[in-house]
Motif scaffolding. Structure first.
Motif, short mmCIF file in Angstrom:
data_model
loop_
_atom_site.label_atom_id
_atom_site.label_comp_id
_atom_site.label_asym_id
_atom_site.label_seq_id
_atom_site.Cartn_x
_atom_site.Cartn_y
_atom_site.Cartn_z
N VAL A 6 50.64 79.27 -31.10
CA VAL A 6 51.07 77.98 -31.62
C VAL A 6 50.74 76.88 -30.62
CG1 VAL A 6 53.00 76.63 -32.52
CG2 VAL A 6 52.98 79.11 -32.86
N ASP A 7 50.14 75.81 -31.15
CA ASP A 7 49.91 74.58 -30.38
C ASP A 7 50.82 73.53 -31.02
OD1 ASP A 7 48.93 72.58 -28.72
OD2 ASP A 7 47.21 72.18 -30.00
N PRO A 8 52.02 73.33 -30.48
CA PRO A 8 53.01 72.47 -31.13
C PRO A 8 52.70 70.98 -31.04
CG PRO A 8 53.97 73.57 -29.22
CD PRO A 8 52.54 73.93 -29.27
N GLY A 9 53.07 70.29 -32.09
CA GLY A 9 52.97 68.84 -32.14
C GLY A 9 53.77 68.35 -33.33
N THR A 10 54.13 67.10 -33.32
CA THR A 10 54.91 66.55 -34.42
C THR A 10 54.01 66.19 -35.59
OG1 THR A 10 56.41 65.64 -32.79
CG2 THR A 10 56.70 64.88 -35.01
N ALA A 11 52.86 65.58 -35.30
CA ALA A 11 51.92 65.21 -36.36
C ALA A 11 51.18 66.43 -36.87
CB ALA A 11 50.94 64.16 -35.85
N THR A 13 50.75 70.69 -35.97
CA THR A 13 51.02 71.91 -35.23
C THR A 13 49.98 72.93 -35.68
OG1 THR A 13 53.39 71.55 -34.94
CG2 THR A 13 52.64 73.82 -34.90
N GLY A 14 49.16 73.34 -34.74
CA GLY A 14 48.17 74.36 -35.05
C GLY A 14 48.79 75.74 -34.88
N TYR A 15 48.37 76.67 -35.74
CA TYR A 15 48.82 78.05 -35.58
C TYR A 15 47.67 79.00 -35.88
CZ TYR A 15 49.29 78.41 -40.68
OH TYR A 15 49.05 78.42 -42.03
N GLY A 16 47.72 80.14 -35.24
CA GLY A 16 46.71 81.17 -35.48
C GLY A 16 47.31 82.53 -35.27
N LEU A 17 47.10 83.39 -36.25
CA LEU A 17 47.55 84.78 -36.14
C LEU A 17 46.33 85.65 -35.86
CD1 LEU A 17 49.66 83.89 -38.98
CD2 LEU A 17 50.70 85.56 -37.46
N ALA A 65 53.01 83.30 -28.87
CA ALA A 65 52.54 82.65 -27.66
C ALA A 65 52.43 81.15 -27.95
CB ALA A 65 51.18 83.21 -27.25
N VAL A 66 52.96 80.35 -27.05
CA VAL A 66 53.04 78.90 -27.25
C VAL A 66 52.45 78.20 -26.03
CG1 VAL A 66 54.62 76.96 -27.66
CG2 VAL A 66 55.16 79.22 -28.59
N GLU A 67 51.71 77.13 -26.30
CA GLU A 67 51.18 76.35 -25.19
C GLU A 67 52.30 75.55 -24.54
OE1 GLU A 67 47.02 74.57 -24.70
OE2 GLU A 67 48.25 72.92 -25.49
N LYS A 68 52.36 75.63 -23.21
CA LYS A 68 53.35 74.85 -22.46
C LYS A 68 52.99 73.38 -22.49
CE LYS A 68 55.04 78.11 -19.02
NZ LYS A 68 55.10 78.43 -17.58
N VAL A 141 44.18 73.80 -34.18
CA VAL A 141 44.06 75.16 -34.71
C VAL A 141 43.28 76.03 -33.72
CG1 VAL A 141 43.22 76.59 -36.61
CG2 VAL A 141 44.22 74.35 -37.09
N ALA A 142 42.16 75.50 -33.21
CA ALA A 142 41.40 76.23 -32.20
C ALA A 142 42.25 76.47 -30.96
CB ALA A 142 40.12 75.47 -31.85
N ASP A 143 43.05 75.47 -30.58
CA ASP A 143 43.94 75.62 -29.42
C ASP A 143 44.97 76.72 -29.64
OD1 ASP A 143 42.54 73.55 -28.24
OD2 ASP A 143 44.11 72.05 -28.55
N ALA A 144 45.52 76.80 -30.85
CA ALA A 144 46.51 77.83 -31.16
C ALA A 144 45.88 79.22 -31.09
CB ALA A 144 47.11 77.58 -32.54
N LEU A 145 44.68 79.35 -31.62
CA LEU A 145 43.97 80.64 -31.54
C LEU A 145 43.67 81.00 -30.09
CD1 LEU A 145 41.59 80.20 -34.59
CD2 LEU A 145 43.38 81.94 -34.37
#
Length: 159
Positions: A6-11, A13-17, A65-68, A141-145
């Protein structure tokens, strides 16, 4: 093992499984959760909560896994991202997942082999490692992956 990155954001949020078995990667699903800019912050967080909850229930990942959050000169942006991270971390804990956090430097090191890599290099390697036809868009999305791939490298077999 299925890892939810997960690459969290308010506007956005990217996710990748990502499925990772015996040093082999495959993608399960990847996309992003978007919220309208003019919406109240609490309502945006509620959308993030509900959409991410659906993903957790549908795919039942083994790890998250989440980006700090790294220091941002814009305090308002940092606060909003911190709130989104809180929602993500809470959902992971509620789902009974152990949540792992990685800095952008750690993600770049794991994916590219160089902690100061450019964003484009990370995106290219995500595409190559996961054998994707194109670089996932938007960048979140690429960041979340990339975060999921990072966990596979650093956290393989952990916890």
């Amino acid at each position: 093992m299925i890892i939810l990155g997960v690459d969290p954001g308010t506007a956005i949020t990217g996710y990748g499984l990502v499925s990772f078995h015996g040093n082999r990667f495959s993608t399960v699903e990847y996309n992003c959760i978007k919220t309208p800019a003019k919406m109240e912050p609490a309502d945006r967080l509620l959308i993030l909560y509900r959409e991410l909850e659906k993903i957790l229930l549908k795919y039942r990942p083994d790890r998250m896994a989440v980006e700090k959050l790294f220091f941002n000169t814009n305090a308002r942006t940092a606060l909003a991202v911190g709130q989104a991270r809180g929602v993500v971390l809470l959902l992971g804990a509620m789902a009974g997942l152990r949540v792992y956090e990685y800095t952008p430097l750690e993600v770049k090191q794991a994916v590219v082999g160089y902690g100061r890599a450019e964003k484009e290099q990370v995106q290219y390697m995500v595409k190559a490692i996961l054998c994707l036809p194109e670089i996932p868009r938007p960048d979140d999305v690429a960041d979340a992956l990339a975060v999921a791939i990072c966990h596979a490298h650093y956290g393989n077999g952990v916890g």
